[in-house]
Design a protein around this motif. Structure first.
Motif, PDB file in Angstrom:
ATOM      1  N   GLU A 118       0.836  -1.194   0.000  1.00 11.65           N
ATOM      2  CA  GLU A 118       0.000   0.000   0.000  1.00 11.65           C
ATOM      3  C   GLU A 118       0.875   1.249   0.000  1.00 11.65           C
ATOM      4  O   GLU A 118       1.874   1.329   0.693  1.00 11.65           O
ATOM      5  CB  GLU A 118      -0.907   0.003   1.232  1.00 11.65           C
ATOM      6  CG  GLU A 118      -1.851   1.184   1.287  1.00 11.65           C
ATOM      7  CD  GLU A 118      -2.736   1.145   2.505  1.00 11.65           C
ATOM      8  OE1 GLU A 118      -3.485   2.116   2.702  1.00 11.65           O
ATOM      9  OE2 GLU A 118      -2.671   0.150   3.239  1.00 11.65           O
ATOM     10  N   SER A 134      -7.933  -4.409  -6.796  1.00  9.03           N
ATOM     11  CA  SER A 134      -8.771  -3.405  -6.155  1.00  9.03           C
ATOM     12  C   SER A 134     -10.223  -3.858  -6.219  1.00  9.03           C
ATOM     13  O   SER A 134     -10.614  -4.581  -7.132  1.00  9.03           O
ATOM     14  CB  SER A 134      -8.620  -2.049  -6.858  1.00  9.03           C
ATOM     15  OG  SER A 134      -9.544  -1.104  -6.349  1.00  9.03           O
ATOM     16  N   ALA A 162     -16.227  -1.089  -0.847  1.00 11.18           N
ATOM     17  CA  ALA A 162     -16.599   0.057  -0.007  1.00 11.18           C
ATOM     18  C   ALA A 162     -17.803   0.786  -0.582  1.00 11.18           C
ATOM     19  O   ALA A 162     -18.637   1.316   0.166  1.00 11.18           O
ATOM     20  CB  ALA A 162     -15.412   1.010   0.125  1.00 11.18           C
ATOM     21  N   ARG A 192     -16.709  -3.221   6.645  1.00 12.53           N
ATOM     22  CA  ARG A 192     -17.041  -1.912   6.067  1.00 12.53           C
ATOM     23  C   ARG A 192     -18.505  -1.578   6.323  1.00 12.53           C
ATOM     24  O   ARG A 192     -18.847  -0.455   6.674  1.00 12.53           O
ATOM     25  CB  ARG A 192     -16.782  -1.917   4.560  1.00 12.53           C
ATOM     26  CG  ARG A 192     -15.324  -2.000   4.143  1.00 12.53           C
ATOM     27  CD  ARG A 192     -15.215  -1.916   2.629  1.00 12.53           C
ATOM     28  NE  ARG A 192     -13.850  -2.044   2.160  1.00 12.53           N
ATOM     29  CZ  ARG A 192     -13.273  -3.195   1.854  1.00 12.53           C
ATOM     30  NH1 ARG A 192     -13.960  -4.317   1.977  1.00 12.53           N
ATOM     31  NH2 ARG A 192     -12.031  -3.228   1.426  1.00 12.53           N
ATOM     32  N   TRP A 244     -16.434   4.160  -8.985  1.00  6.21           N
ATOM     33  CA  TRP A 244     -15.325   3.959  -8.061  1.00  6.21           C
ATOM     34  C   TRP A 244     -14.227   3.134  -8.731  1.00  6.21           C
ATOM     35  O   TRP A 244     -13.039   3.415  -8.560  1.00  6.21           O
ATOM     36  CB  TRP A 244     -15.808   3.272  -6.781  1.00  6.21           C
ATOM     37  CG  TRP A 244     -16.571   4.162  -5.848  1.00  6.21           C
ATOM     38  CD1 TRP A 244     -17.471   5.137  -6.192  1.00  6.21           C
ATOM     39  CD2 TRP A 244     -16.506   4.172  -4.425  1.00  6.21           C
ATOM     40  NE1 TRP A 244     -17.985   5.732  -5.070  1.00  6.21           N
ATOM     41  CE2 TRP A 244     -17.419   5.172  -3.963  1.00  6.21           C
ATOM     42  CE3 TRP A 244     -15.807   3.425  -3.481  1.00  6.21           C
ATOM     43  CZ2 TRP A 244     -17.614   5.437  -2.618  1.00  6.21           C
ATOM     44  CZ3 TRP A 244     -16.005   3.686  -2.124  1.00  6.21           C
ATOM     45  CH2 TRP A 244     -16.886   4.684  -1.703  1.00  6.21           C
ATOM     46  N   GLU A 263     -10.163   3.935  -9.973  1.00  9.07           N
ATOM     47  CA  GLU A 263      -8.982   3.105  -9.719  1.00  9.07           C
ATOM     48  C   GLU A 263      -8.184   2.876 -11.002  1.00  9.07           C
ATOM     49  O   GLU A 263      -6.941   2.837 -10.977  1.00  9.07           O
ATOM     50  CB  GLU A 263      -9.401   1.769  -9.096  1.00  9.07           C
ATOM     51  CG  GLU A 263     -10.016   1.874  -7.698  1.00  9.07           C
ATOM     52  CD  GLU A 263      -9.027   2.239  -6.613  1.00  9.07           C
ATOM     53  OE1 GLU A 263      -8.519   3.372  -6.629  1.00  9.07           O
ATOM     54  OE2 GLU A 263      -8.766   1.381  -5.745  1.00  9.07           O
ATOM     55  N   THR A 311      -6.792   3.350  -4.209  1.00  8.34           N
ATOM     56  CA  THR A 311      -7.450   3.820  -2.996  1.00  8.34           C
ATOM     57  C   THR A 311      -8.073   2.662  -2.235  1.00  8.34           C
ATOM     58  O   THR A 311      -8.107   2.658  -1.003  1.00  8.34           O
ATOM     59  CB  THR A 311      -8.545   4.847  -3.347  1.00  8.34           C
ATOM     60  OG1 THR A 311      -7.956   5.936  -4.057  1.00  8.34           O
ATOM     61  CG2 THR A 311      -9.228   5.382  -2.088  1.00  8.34           C
ATOM     62  N   TYR A 312      -8.551   1.662  -2.985  1.00 11.37           N
ATOM     63  CA  TYR A 312      -9.247   0.530  -2.375  1.00 11.37           C
ATOM     64  C   TYR A 312      -8.569  -0.791  -2.739  1.00 11.37           C
ATOM     65  O   TYR A 312      -9.201  -1.740  -3.169  1.00 11.37           O
ATOM     66  CB  TYR A 312     -10.724   0.536  -2.799  1.00 11.37           C
ATOM     67  CG  TYR A 312     -11.425   1.819  -2.423  1.00 11.37           C
ATOM     68  CD1 TYR A 312     -11.801   2.057  -1.099  1.00 11.37           C
ATOM     69  CD2 TYR A 312     -11.667   2.814  -3.367  1.00 11.37           C
ATOM     70  CE1 TYR A 312     -12.408   3.248  -0.739  1.00 11.37           C
ATOM     71  CE2 TYR A 312     -12.288   4.009  -3.011  1.00 11.37           C
ATOM     72  CZ  TYR A 312     -12.659   4.214  -1.694  1.00 11.37           C
ATOM     73  OH  TYR A 312     -13.253   5.403  -1.335  1.00 11.37           O
TER      74      TYR A 312
END
Length: 348
Positions: A5, A116, A120, A178, A321, A325, A336-337
């Motif tokens: 990460e 990814s 979320a 989550r 989303w 990515e 980000t995820y």
């Protein structure tokens, strides 16, 4: 090993319009295509959104050989070692949905492919569904509607509901996933007392969430509503068995939007038939109950066909989303995820 990460996915340079291929079921592909959900993807990647892969063994070898990013969704084929050999340039799998367990294998991690997930994003509608279910359960909305329909113009409905309501009722959240965390956030402004069970959470984290951390049995005994947000794992199968279901207080409501296997269905039906407890079930075991199941007709059960998660225009949120990515990958930025193999042991 997966990319750590915070590191650049592609080194210091920017990958302009990475060659991206869609891999997903035909039904979801058609739905997303019809809703123009892929429009932004064409601006950040080199992709033919009219094409999608449902079987790697039948896909065009030339297309696979040139694939750098797989943009996946429900119904994506399994990424076996054989499938990965057909994609020597594959560097990233970006899932525009929740769980990646159905298509990501150990071979993906061994190849160092970055992964990814839009889990979320999918957590948001599930948490919203859960919030509505909690508030309706404590208000006994289904009972009130049924009684009103039967009574018609006759008064005296209020005494029947004495003792119900949402003022300082206790809600028990099972799992700081989550979704579980988002439910806790949504409940925070309300006059509700919130308990949480999660074996991986410490008391400082629980305090930050505004909840009281307790053992699972204590949570079940004390809660007026118990809502399940734990992952489907061997150790969580039938975590709500006959013994634990017997701990529910009279009139309590069990909400399950996680996985059907977390609850012993037969044991739950026995409790529901007695009329002692209520249930809101968006998932069951099996996924579709038999036609003769009492779950369809019991007045103290709200049974829905796995609709708590993203559906309709909510699918677009997950797609956006995921497109973000792809853009980050093209810019050489970390996801980000991002998802790592260690997370799969504690996720749905």
């Amino acid at each position: 090993m997966p990319v750590p990460e915070g590191t650049l996915l592609n080194g210091p340079h920017v990958v302009a319009s990475p060659r991206t291929v869609l891999a997903m079921g035909s039904e979801i592909h058609g739905s997303l295509l019809a809703d123009a959900a892929f429009d932004r993807l064409r601006h950040v990647a080199s992709v033919d959104t009219s094409l999608h892969i449902t079987d790697f063994t039948r896909a065009d070898p030339a297309v696979l050989a040139d694939t750098e990013v797989l943009f996946t969704h429900w119904g994506a084929p399994l990424l076996t070692e054989e499938a990965l050999r057909r994609m020597p340039r594959l560097r990233a799998v970006i899932h525009a949905a929740g769980s990646i367990k159905h298509h990501v294998t150990e071979s993906v991690w061994e190849r160092g492919i970055a992964v990814s997930s839009a889990a979320a994003a999918n957590a948001l509608p599930v948490a919203e569904f859960t919030l509505a279910a909690i508030l309706f359960a404590n208000k006994r909305v289904l009972d009130a509607a049924r009684a009103y329909t039967q009574a018609r113009e006759q008064p005296a409905l209020l005494p029947y509901f004495t003792g119900y309501g949402n003022y300082h009722r206790t809600v028990g959240i099972v799992g700081a996933s989550r979704i579980g965390r988002r439910v806790a956030e949504l409940l925070r402004p309300l006059d509700l007392d919130v308990l949480l069970y999660d074996p991986y959470l410490d008391r400082n984290e629980a305090r930050a969430l505004g909840v009281d951390l307790v053992g699972l049995d204590e949570l079940v005994r004390r809660s007026h509503v118990v809502t399940i947000h734990a992952p489907q794992l061997p150790e969580t199968r039938h975590m709500f068995d006959a013994r634990r279901l017997a701990l529910l207080q009279d009139g309590a409501t069990l909400i399950n939007t996680a996985r059907g296997s977390l609850v012993d269905t037969d044991a739950l039906i026995e409790r529901l038939v007695s009329g002692r407890v209520h249930a809101v079930l968006d998932v069951t075991e099996p996924d579709v109950p038999p036609a003769a199941s009492p779950l369809y007709t019991l007045p103290n059960v709200l049974l829905t066909p796995h609709i708590a998660g993203s559906l309709g225009n909510e699918l677009g949120r997950m797609t956006h989303w995921a497109v973000d990515e792809v853009r980050r990958y093209a810019q050489g930025l970390p996801f980000t995820y991002g998802v790592g193999p260690d997370e799969l042991t504690r996720s749905a």
